[in-house]
Design an enzyme around this catalytic site. Sequence first.
Site, PDB file in Angstrom:
ATOM      1  N   PRO A   1       2.016  95.922  28.403  1.00  0.00           N
ATOM      2  CG  PRO A   1       0.161  96.115  26.992  1.00  0.00           C
ATOM      3  CD  PRO A   1       1.613  95.681  27.017  1.00  0.00           C
TER       4      PRO A   1
ATOM      5  CB  SER B   1      -1.927  98.762  31.359  1.00  0.00           C
ATOM      6  OG  SER B   1      -3.309  98.571  31.538  1.00  0.00           O
TER       7      SER B   1
ATOM      8  CE1 TYR C   1      -8.194  96.323  26.460  1.00  0.00           C
ATOM      9  CE2 TYR C   1      -8.284  98.299  27.829  1.00  0.00           C
ATOM     10  CZ  TYR C   1      -7.901  96.993  27.645  1.00  0.00           C
ATOM     11  OH  TYR C   1      -7.235  96.334  28.631  1.00  0.00           O
TER      12      TYR C   1
ATOM     13  CB  THR D   1      -5.447  95.361  23.938  1.00  0.00           C
ATOM     14  OG1 THR D   1      -4.162  95.740  24.435  1.00  0.00           O
ATOM     15  CG2 THR D   1      -5.756  93.936  24.360  1.00  0.00           C
TER      16      THR D   1
ATOM     17  CE  LYS E   1      -0.388  92.780  25.161  1.00  0.00           C
ATOM     18  NZ  LYS E   1      -1.568  92.341  25.892  1.00  0.00           N
TER      19      LYS E   1
ATOM     20  CG  HIS F   1      -4.684  89.370  27.170  1.00  0.00           C
ATOM     21  ND1 HIS F   1      -5.233  90.428  26.493  1.00  0.00           N
ATOM     22  CD2 HIS F   1      -4.534  89.800  28.444  1.00  0.00           C
ATOM     23  CE1 HIS F   1      -5.417  91.450  27.317  1.00  0.00           C
ATOM     24  NE2 HIS F   1      -4.999  91.092  28.511  1.00  0.00           N
TER      25      HIS F   1
HETATM   26  C1  LIG Z   1      -1.918  91.328  35.871  1.00  0.00           C
HETATM   27  C2  LIG Z   1      -1.959  91.513  34.376  1.00  0.00           C
HETATM   28  C3  LIG Z   1      -2.643  92.583  33.837  1.00  0.00           C
HETATM   29  C4  LIG Z   1      -2.703  92.755  32.448  1.00  0.00           C
HETATM   30  N1  LIG Z   1      -3.336  93.858  31.935  1.00  0.00           N
HETATM   31  C5  LIG Z   1      -3.323  94.069  30.604  1.00  0.00           C
HETATM   32  C6  LIG Z   1      -3.878  95.247  30.064  1.00  0.00           C
HETATM   33  O1  LIG Z   1      -4.368  96.112  30.788  1.00  0.00           O
HETATM   34  N2  LIG Z   1      -3.856  95.401  28.709  1.00  0.00           N
HETATM   35  C7  LIG Z   1      -3.299  94.456  27.885  1.00  0.00           C
HETATM   36  O2  LIG Z   1      -3.288  94.635  26.664  1.00  0.00           O
HETATM   37  N3  LIG Z   1      -2.736  93.336  28.370  1.00  0.00           N
HETATM   38  C8  LIG Z   1      -2.738  93.126  29.709  1.00  0.00           C
HETATM   39  N4  LIG Z   1      -2.134  91.997  30.209  1.00  0.00           N
HETATM   40  C9  LIG Z   1      -1.504  91.017  29.286  1.00  0.00           C
HETATM   41  C10 LIG Z   1      -0.024  91.341  29.033  1.00  0.00           C
HETATM   42  O3  LIG Z   1       0.136  92.508  28.287  1.00  0.00           O
HETATM   43  C11 LIG Z   1       0.679  90.209  28.273  1.00  0.00           C
HETATM   44  O4  LIG Z   1       0.003  89.933  27.075  1.00  0.00           O
HETATM   45  C12 LIG Z   1       0.883  88.922  29.049  1.00  0.00           C
HETATM   46  O5  LIG Z   1       1.017  89.163  30.423  1.00  0.00           O
HETATM   47  C13 LIG Z   1       2.139  88.224  28.508  1.00  0.00           C
HETATM   48  O6  LIG Z   1       2.372  87.032  29.122  1.00  0.00           O
HETATM   49  P1  LIG Z   1       3.387  86.834  30.381  1.00  0.00           P
HETATM   50  O7  LIG Z   1       2.699  87.432  31.557  1.00  0.00           O
HETATM   51  O8  LIG Z   1       3.474  85.356  30.457  1.00  0.00           O
HETATM   52  O9  LIG Z   1       4.692  87.498  30.081  1.00  0.00           O
HETATM   53  C14 LIG Z   1      -2.061  91.816  31.594  1.00  0.00           C
HETATM   54  C15 LIG Z   1      -1.353  90.746  32.152  1.00  0.00           C
HETATM   55  C16 LIG Z   1      -1.286  90.591  33.518  1.00  0.00           C
HETATM   56  C17 LIG Z   1      -0.494  89.444  34.071  1.00  0.00           C
END
Ligand SMILES: Cc1cc2nc3c(=O)[nH]c(=O)nc-3n(C[C@H](O)[C@H](O)[C@H](O)COP(=O)(O)O)c2cc1C
Length: 370
Positions: A79, A108, A131, A157, A229, A253
């Site tokens: 997400p 997400s 959430y 999350t 998560k 995250h």
């Molecule tokens: C731009 C962006 C937005 C994100 N938004 C969310 C979110 O809305 N909810 C969430 O649980 N994690 C969010 N994440 C975290 C991702 O789910 C994930 O844990 C993380 O990006 C994994 O690492 P990686 O980018 O190195 O693959 C976000 C990550 C990025 C890069």
Amino acid sequence: MATEPVNIFEYEQIARERIEQGHYDFIAGGATDEITIRRTRAVYDSIMLRPRMMVDVENRSMATTVLGQEIALPVMLDPAGNHGAAHPEAEIATVQAAGAMGTVMVLSSHASRTLEDVAASASGPLWFQQYFFKDRGLTLEMAARAEEAGYSAICMTLDAKIKPKRERNIRNDYVGAESPNYAQLDLGTHTWKFAADAPAGPSDIRDVASTWDDLDWFASSINLPVVVKGIMAGEDGRLSAENGAKAVIVSNHGGRYLDTTPATIEVLPEVVNSVAGNAEVYLDGGVRRGTDIFKALALGARSVLIGRPLFWGLAVDGSPGVAAVLELLRDELDATMGMCGCPTVESISSATIDTVSPLLASFPSPADFR
Ligand SMILES: Cc1cc2nc3c(=O)[nH]c(=O)nc-3n(C[C@H](O)[C@H](O)[C@H](O)COP(=O)(O)O)c2cc1C
């Protein structure tokens, strides 16, 4: 010379030229010194593969299941809010790629499109991420909407209660887009602007006071299985399973909240041991190579998820770009499995990796070097 990017790092280089600077920094960046982001890559790179020979690897399969749903490769879509920052078709493009590649997309709650619109374009399984809100009615309402739209699991999350310090965003005066997912809701006096992935502080509608009892309540109040998560300790993995989670995602995250944590792959074995088969265990964070996926599976993850690479694929070529990123990972994993002598995901075990140099086994004491 090949004109297409040949790996995910090259996708990022091209995407960086196409995405507006503020958005790029929001996507690529992390909390404070971004030490966790760098450590995550460094630890994958430090784990060594121990290939085995003379295994029949003619017929290889990457297929597996997550929560009973078959996926073609052990890579799911994390997400991540606001895919619209990378491509005008946003999550519609992403979900089409997920379906084409035969894997799960976790949408997400901060998506650029409504959860209903994304579901209408899906051809494969979808999970919805949200959430704990202070308003328990809103918490259940989001899950009910997702169920109604056809999502088959809810991903809660847990690691995003507190506003992180992201210095790139501060320098850029970055303000994230609001998600249409909340547009129809009566948010009353809630003051939080729904900036993607960045809660605004104590007046946030997210429930900073939530505890394991709330997970237990939530899991027993909804019909869908719950995935949690943000697990970074074995004990929290055990508590997740005891309080109703059917799967846990070992995640920091992507280094976007708390800096200087271990890499996720460092805590994965501890979580796998502690969960003791009572929930499935997945991992995310820094997965950029087929060898990274192999190492995560060898240490007990059932599947990995990827976050930032989705944005790089979107920026380069929309839906086909996301599919191409997944294809790169699939092909690299396939080759790694073949070369290591592991024709199926079940055959990948910790026997195929080393975390310390085998030289140490040959020269166990300092005296041996004299
Ligand atoms: C731009 C962006 C937005 C994100 N938004 C969310 C979110 O809305 N909810 C969430 O649980 N994690 C969010 N994440 C975290 C991702 O789910 C994930 O844990 C993380 O990006 C994994 O690492 P990686 O980018 O190195 O693959 C976000 C990550 C990025 C890069």
